[in-house]
Structure formats: structure tokens, C-alpha cells
Design an enzyme around this catalytic site. Structure first.
Site, PDB file in Angstrom:
ATOM      1  N   GLU A   1      -6.181   4.142  -6.242  1.00  0.00           N
ATOM      2  CA  GLU A   1      -7.507   4.353  -5.671  1.00  0.00           C
ATOM      3  C   GLU A   1      -7.928   5.787  -5.979  1.00  0.00           C
ATOM      4  O   GLU A   1      -7.248   6.736  -5.579  1.00  0.00           O
ATOM      5  CB  GLU A   1      -7.489   4.117  -4.166  1.00  0.00           C
ATOM      6  CG  GLU A   1      -8.870   4.265  -3.538  1.00  0.00           C
ATOM      7  CD  GLU A   1      -8.833   4.385  -2.034  1.00  0.00           C
ATOM      8  OE1 GLU A   1      -9.730   3.855  -1.371  1.00  0.00           O
ATOM      9  OE2 GLU A   1      -7.889   5.027  -1.507  1.00  0.00           O
TER      10      GLU A   1
ATOM     11  N   HIS B   1     -11.329  -3.278   2.488  1.00  0.00           N
ATOM     12  CA  HIS B   1     -11.234  -2.886   3.899  1.00  0.00           C
ATOM     13  C   HIS B   1     -12.079  -1.671   4.244  1.00  0.00           C
ATOM     14  O   HIS B   1     -12.282  -1.369   5.425  1.00  0.00           O
ATOM     15  CB  HIS B   1      -9.770  -2.600   4.246  1.00  0.00           C
ATOM     16  CG  HIS B   1      -9.214  -1.411   3.518  1.00  0.00           C
ATOM     17  ND1 HIS B   1      -9.020  -1.400   2.156  1.00  0.00           N
ATOM     18  CD2 HIS B   1      -8.821  -0.189   3.951  1.00  0.00           C
ATOM     19  CE1 HIS B   1      -8.531  -0.234   1.786  1.00  0.00           C
ATOM     20  NE2 HIS B   1      -8.406   0.531   2.856  1.00  0.00           N
ATOM     21  N   ASP B   2     -12.587  -0.965   3.229  1.00  0.00           N
ATOM     22  CA  ASP B   2     -13.413   0.223   3.447  1.00  0.00           C
ATOM     23  C   ASP B   2     -14.896  -0.024   3.199  1.00  0.00           C
ATOM     24  O   ASP B   2     -15.707   0.896   3.314  1.00  0.00           O
ATOM     25  CB  ASP B   2     -12.952   1.362   2.539  1.00  0.00           C
ATOM     26  CG  ASP B   2     -11.658   2.006   3.008  1.00  0.00           C
ATOM     27  OD1 ASP B   2     -11.374   1.946   4.218  1.00  0.00           O
ATOM     28  OD2 ASP B   2     -10.931   2.558   2.156  1.00  0.00           O
TER      29      ASP B   2
ATOM     30  N   ASP C   1       0.855  -1.178   0.000  1.00  0.00           N
ATOM     31  CA  ASP C   1       0.000   0.000   0.000  1.00  0.00           C
ATOM     32  C   ASP C   1       0.898   1.238   0.000  1.00  0.00           C
ATOM     33  O   ASP C   1       1.889   1.289   0.732  1.00  0.00           O
ATOM     34  CB  ASP C   1      -0.899   0.009   1.238  1.00  0.00           C
ATOM     35  CG  ASP C   1      -2.333   0.388   0.903  1.00  0.00           C
ATOM     36  OD1 ASP C   1      -2.517   1.447   0.281  1.00  0.00           O
ATOM     37  OD2 ASP C   1      -3.246  -0.375   1.245  1.00  0.00           O
TER      38      ASP C   1
ATOM     39  N   ASP D   1      -3.178   4.722  -2.312  1.00  0.00           N
ATOM     40  CA  ASP D   1      -4.314   5.221  -1.541  1.00  0.00           C
ATOM     41  C   ASP D   1      -4.694   6.636  -1.978  1.00  0.00           C
ATOM     42  O   ASP D   1      -3.829   7.517  -2.075  1.00  0.00           O
ATOM     43  CB  ASP D   1      -3.934   5.209  -0.051  1.00  0.00           C
ATOM     44  CG  ASP D   1      -5.082   5.560   0.855  1.00  0.00           C
ATOM     45  OD1 ASP D   1      -6.040   4.778   0.907  1.00  0.00           O
ATOM     46  OD2 ASP D   1      -5.004   6.611   1.521  1.00  0.00           O
TER      47      ASP D   1
END
Length: 581
Positions: free
Chosen positions: A276, A348-349, A116, A223
Site C-alpha cells: 500500500e 476497508h478505508d 496484513d 500497510d
């Protein structure tokens, strides 16, 4: 699963003529949220040792890439997305030496490992920010966004430079008392935004990325990367734009191309880069993922996971299948000739897929495998989130004290304590949509704490672990894990699944998800009954004599044209040179 050598040969062959499809067009990525995956030392938090202990499980599933959510040193205000050191491993998870072992063992099993990358912001404890806030004249002052209070007549109270709101509730600006200026944080106050307008910031980020690639890492998931370029006139103009109105700034494509040239050029054929980008459009995604532009391999878009949200994220709406089909189909069509799709319904979100869009009670297996079929038969690279392959569900949180996620806790405080809303409906929304639903420990077996840890888990395990767990699922006659394994193997084996043309059928049908995939010498039909009632599907009648390639129901003789509740099927028809139009 191809080897690195075979991938390299494929890339080399492509350079001599028509470009060969990238390796990731037939790959599947598995996302690991380390603190909730597996605990190797019994402290209640997942770690690198825990991940290493499950590598054979992941290899058996057949995935090609492991994506690790952040494992860098962090104060953990946002579970690791507030990074205080980009160059090390948080002792909570292990050490650099343990990371190197994990990387080597992952590669030895034929899988890649993606890190990440969180570079829109750092932790407020990162040395860069500590220096930046030290004084108005510090050399790193301009590494972050600092602005003086906005002047307001007849008021001595400092006012934020503009009206931007944090994604985690409250203003996006925090006053630093020592210097009298505000700093920008689009997320938590402990996550100050880096100033990407400063070339020194970008150079430092690129150097850090190169060091991880030199270490053997196989790429990055980036991210909220579309937030790194800000609208400067909005920052200084008192704009009241909130939400994600500050995304897609004017220099974003420039920054992404510069990153590619500084970090990925020359070795990008073996890497995976995915950005993302909440709020990105199809038109923009075509630009970001066009290979000729040398920016990114693919992006994560959010359009389809925002469709069931009302006034805000925690105001859940029922699934509108017509809208969901239209959204995903638009992305399939929009990136059919240029660029590439990433495919996901869980991460995860997001809350657990089977609870959100399926039936986590009577038809848990059927709805979990239906959505797996639908997703993995689209064109793009599928992403599997830990526990998705087991049909894990949302959690029956009883009280706000059971939540750990900063977004959920801040929302409850603002809604109930500040706005005076009734706690019952607020909690109901959180139970449905909170990120904590995806962050409870993976359920490995029916022993204490689901076999996740021998200690006290950092967040409680879903109480249904006694029946919903990896050991029980893999031993069952109808195994979600085994269904995912077959879908992944199908993508590896079928050029039509990986690269075939997509066409949506029955776009206005409220419960039928149907589409075709066309390859050079075959056509696939995918039909899925997204409901708890039987569904007559006349278009299946012309396919009943064809090969039934995938089904999530027992096959007894020739299947009829009526789909059972939450039934999904994939048929295959040889077409040769006469592919139907």
C-alpha cells in the site's frame, strides 16, 4: 482455479525459457475485515471461527486469495492497525491454533491466505516501544523516532520537532513526559513509527515475516509501506510538510529489495506481495513492481480514490468520470510493459462503491455490476472487498455517536469543537466518506443483525440489511454475487482478460466508459453507461453481430446501440492475425 502443483509447474516451465505469467495475473483477491465479516462466538465481533464458517461461500464466489486485515493482538485504537504483538492472534479473533485450522481449510479449498503487514508503526503497548520509552539510554531507544523539543525564543512551552501532521488529525509528535522527548506517529498517538534506519528493526521485522511464511501464509499486504523511509533532513529541519509529504523516502527501494532477499527469495513464485503506497507515482510503481528489481509484485496506488475529494477527504466532490478514466488509463499504460496493477474501488478505508460512484437506490444492482465489469476487465489483479459482491451501500449515520472510526471521530472533534464549524455539513461529509461505511457487518440474511452475530454488534448493521443481504441476493434473478462469480470465472478462463492490451476509447465523454482489450486472437470491447439516463453509443454499432460476452441487463434479441441506465456490456470478436489497430 489452478492448484499449487500446477502453479509450481508453470513457474518451473517459465524458468527454462520465456517467463510464464505469474499465477496472480489471472487471480482475484478477496479482502476480509475480520471484526465485521462473521461472528462465530456471539460476542458481537467477527472472528476466525466466523471466517471458517464462510469459506464455502468464498470458494463458490471463485476467489483465489483471501487477504485478512490485522488479527494480531492489539489495544484496538485503530481497529487492529496498532499491533502490540506480531507473533500471535488477538483473543478477540481466536487463537493461533484456530488460525492454523483456518489456513489449512483455506488451502484445502484451493485458495491462498495473505496477512496484513503493519510495520511502519506498532502499538505504544508493543514491548519494543515499552522498552524504547523506558529511558534515554535503553538499547531499543533508537528503534523509534525520538527527538527533543524544538527551541523557540522567549517560550518555555515545548514545541514539536517539526510541523508534520498526523493522518488522523493533530500533530504527528507526542511528548513523553518521563523522558522529555517527543516520539513520531504518522497516525494515532498510540501508533509510534518504527525507525527503519536501524538495521536491528529491519532484521526483527524480516524474522517475524519469515516465521509467518514458514507457518504456511501465502504473502503479505503491506500497510503504508512507502512511509518506512523518512526524509531525515525534514525530521530535524523543522519542516512544516504535512499530509503524506513524508512518504517515498530515499532508502525505500533499498528496504524493499532487502526485504525481498531476506524474506521472499527462493519462494516468491508462490507468494503474493502488495505494498500500500499512498502518493506513489506511475514511474515509481514501475520500479517497485519490475520483476527484475526483486521488490514487490504490485502496489496499491491512491490517485483514483483521491479524485473526488475537495479541501480534504471529508469534502466530497461529484464523480468526474473523465478524470477517473484518465487516471486509471494512465496506470494501465504506465505498467503495460513493466510491472503490474492492483485493481480496486472498494476497501476497508473507502466508502461503499455503489454509493460513491453509482446509484444505491433505483439502480443499485445495475450500478454495482457496471463498476464490477469496468474494474474486472482492466489489466491487473482485482481486489473485492467484503460485501462489494452483494452491492452493499453506505450507512445513514445520524449522529457522531454512531461512528467508531478514529479518523472520523478525530476529524469531527477538530472541525466542530476546535474550529467551530457547523456540525451539519461536517456530518454530511462523514456520512459520504467515512471508513465506517465499509466496516459495518456483512449482511448475510434478514434475521436480527443481518445474521452477522447472535450478540450485540460492535457497530450497528446498515438498516437496509432486510433487503440487501447475501441470502436474498443469491436467490434473486438478478444477483450481484452471481455477476461477480461470472466475472471472476472469466478472468480465470480468458488470457485476454488477464493479459490483453488495454486501450481507452472516448476519453472525454462525460458518462461513457469504453475501452478495448486485445489478445492474440481476439478483441474485447467494454462499454458502460455511467449515468441514470439512456445513452446512444455509436461505436457499439459495429459490434452488434459479435458475441455479447457480459451484460448486466436482460438480453432480448440483438441489443441496440443505446445503453440503458447503468448498463455495461462486453463484446468479443475473433481477430486471428488481423487484430485491428
Amino acid at each position: 482455479m489452478t492448484t499449487f502443483a500446477e502453479d509450481a509447474a508453470s513457474s518451473a516451465a517459465g524458468s527454462a525459457g520465456p517467463m510464464a505469467p505469474a499465477w496472480w495475473t489471472s487471480a482475484v483477491v478477496y479482502q476480509i475485515y475480520p471484526r465485521s465479516f462473521a461472528d462465530g462466538n456471539g460476542d458481537g465481533v467477527g472472528d476466525l471461527a466466523g471466517i471458517r464458517s464462510k469459506l464455502d461461500y468464498l470458494a463458490d464466489l471463485g476467489v483465489d486469495v483471501l487477504w485478512l486485515s490485522p488479527i494480531y493482538p492489539s489495544p484496538q485504537h485503530d481497529n487492529g492497525y496498532d499491533i502490540s504483538d506480531y507473533e500471535d492472534i488477538d483473543p478477540l479473533f481466536g487463537s493461533l491454533a484456530e488460525f492454523d485450522e483456518l489456513l489449512a481449510e483455506t488451502h484445502a479449498r484451493g485458495m491462498r491466505l495473505v496477512m496484513d503487514l503493519v510495520v511502519n508503526h506498532t502499538s505504544d503497548e508493543h514491548p519494543w516501544f515499552v522498552e524504547s520509552r523506558a529511558s534515554l539510554t535503553n538499547p531499543k531507544r533508537d528503534w523509534y523516532w525520538w527527538r527533543s523539543p524544538r527551541a523557540v525564543a522567549a517560550s518555555d512551552v515545548p514545541v514539536e520537532p517539526n510541523g508534520w501532521r498526523s493522518a488522523f488529525s493533530g500533530p504527528a509528535w507526542t511528548l513523553d513526559e518521563s523522558t522529555g522527548q517527543y516520539y513520531l506517529h504518522l497516525f494515532a498517538s498510540q501508533q509510534p513509527d518504527l525507525n527503519w534506519e536501524n538495521p536491528q528493526v529491519r532484521a526483527a521485522v524480516y524474522a517475524m515475516m519469515n516465521r509467518w511464511l514458514d507457518r504456511g501464509v501465502d504473502g503479505f499486504r503491506m500497510d503504508v509501506i512507502n512511509l518506512v523511509s523518512k526524509q531525515l533532513e525534514d525530521i530535524d529541519g523543522g519542516s512544516a510538510v504535512g499530509g503524506l509529504g513524508f512518504s517515498m523516502g530515499p532508502r525505500l527501494h533499498e528496504f524493499m529489495h532487502e526485504m525481498h532477499e531476506a524474506v521472499f527469495a527462493g519462494r516468491d513464485a508462490q507468494l503474493l506481495t502488495v505494498g500500500e503506497m499512498p502518493g506513489v507515482s506511475v514511474a515509481e510503481a514501475r520500479l517497485f513492481t519490475d520483476p527484475a528489481r526483486r521488490e514487490l509484485d504490485m502496489v496499491f496506488q491512491f490517485e483514483h480514490v483521491w479524485l473526488d475529494q475537495g479541501a480534504d477527504k471529508f469534502d466530497p466532490l461529484p464523480l468526474d468520470l473523465v478524470a477517473l478514466k484518465a487516471s486509471l488509463s494512465r496506470w494501465q499504460d504506465g505498467l503495460a510493459d513493466v510491472g503490474w496493477n492492483s485493481l480496486y474501488l472498494n476497501n476497508h478505508d473507502q466508502p461503499r462503491l455503489v454509493s460513491r460512484f453509482g446509484d444505491d437506490g433505483q439502480f443499485r444492482y445495475e450500478s454495482a455490476t457496471l463498476w464490477a465489469t469496468v474494474l474486472h476487465l482492466h489489466r491487473g489483479t482485482p481486489y473485492v472487498y467484503q460485501g462489494e459482491e452483494l452491492g452493499m451501500t453506505n450507512v445513514p449515520f445520524a449522529d457522531i455517536a454512531e461512528f467508531r472510526d478514529i479518523e472520523s471521530i478525530n476529524y469531527y472533534r477538530e472541525a466542530v469543537l476546535e474550529q467551530g464549524r457547523e456540525p451539519g455539513p461536517v456530518l454530511a461529509g462523514l456520512r459520504k466518506m467515512s471508513r465506517d461505511n465499509a466496516r459495518t457487518p456483512v449482511q448475510w440474511d434478514s434475521t436480527a443483525h443481518a445474521g452477522f452475530t447472535t450478540g450485540q454488534p460492535w457497530i450497528p448493521v446498515n438498516p437496509n440489511y432486510v433487503t440487501v443481504n447475501a441470502e436474498a441476493d443469491r436467490a434473486a434473478e438478478r444477483s450481484v454475487f452471481e455477476f461477480y462469480r461470472r466475472l471472476i470465472a472469466l478472468r480465470h478462463a480468458s488470457a485476454t482478460v488477464a493479459l490483453g492490451r488495454f486501450q481507452l476509447l472516448e476519453p472525454e465523454h462525460p458518462t461513457l466508459y469504453a475501452f478495448t482489450r486485445d489478445g492474440d486472437d481476439e478483441q474485447l470491447l467494454v462499454v458502460a453507461n455511467v449515468s441514470g439516463s439512456p445513452l446512444s453509443v455509436p461505436l457499439v454499432e459495429g459490434w452488434l453481430d459479435e458475441e455479447l460476452l457480459v451484460t448486466n441487463y436482460p438480453v432480448a434479441g440483438a441489443p441496440a446501440s443505446t445503453l440503458a441506465p447503468w448498463e455495461a456490456r462486453v463484446y468479443r470478436r475473433a481477430t486471428g492475425q488481423n487484430s485491428p489497430g
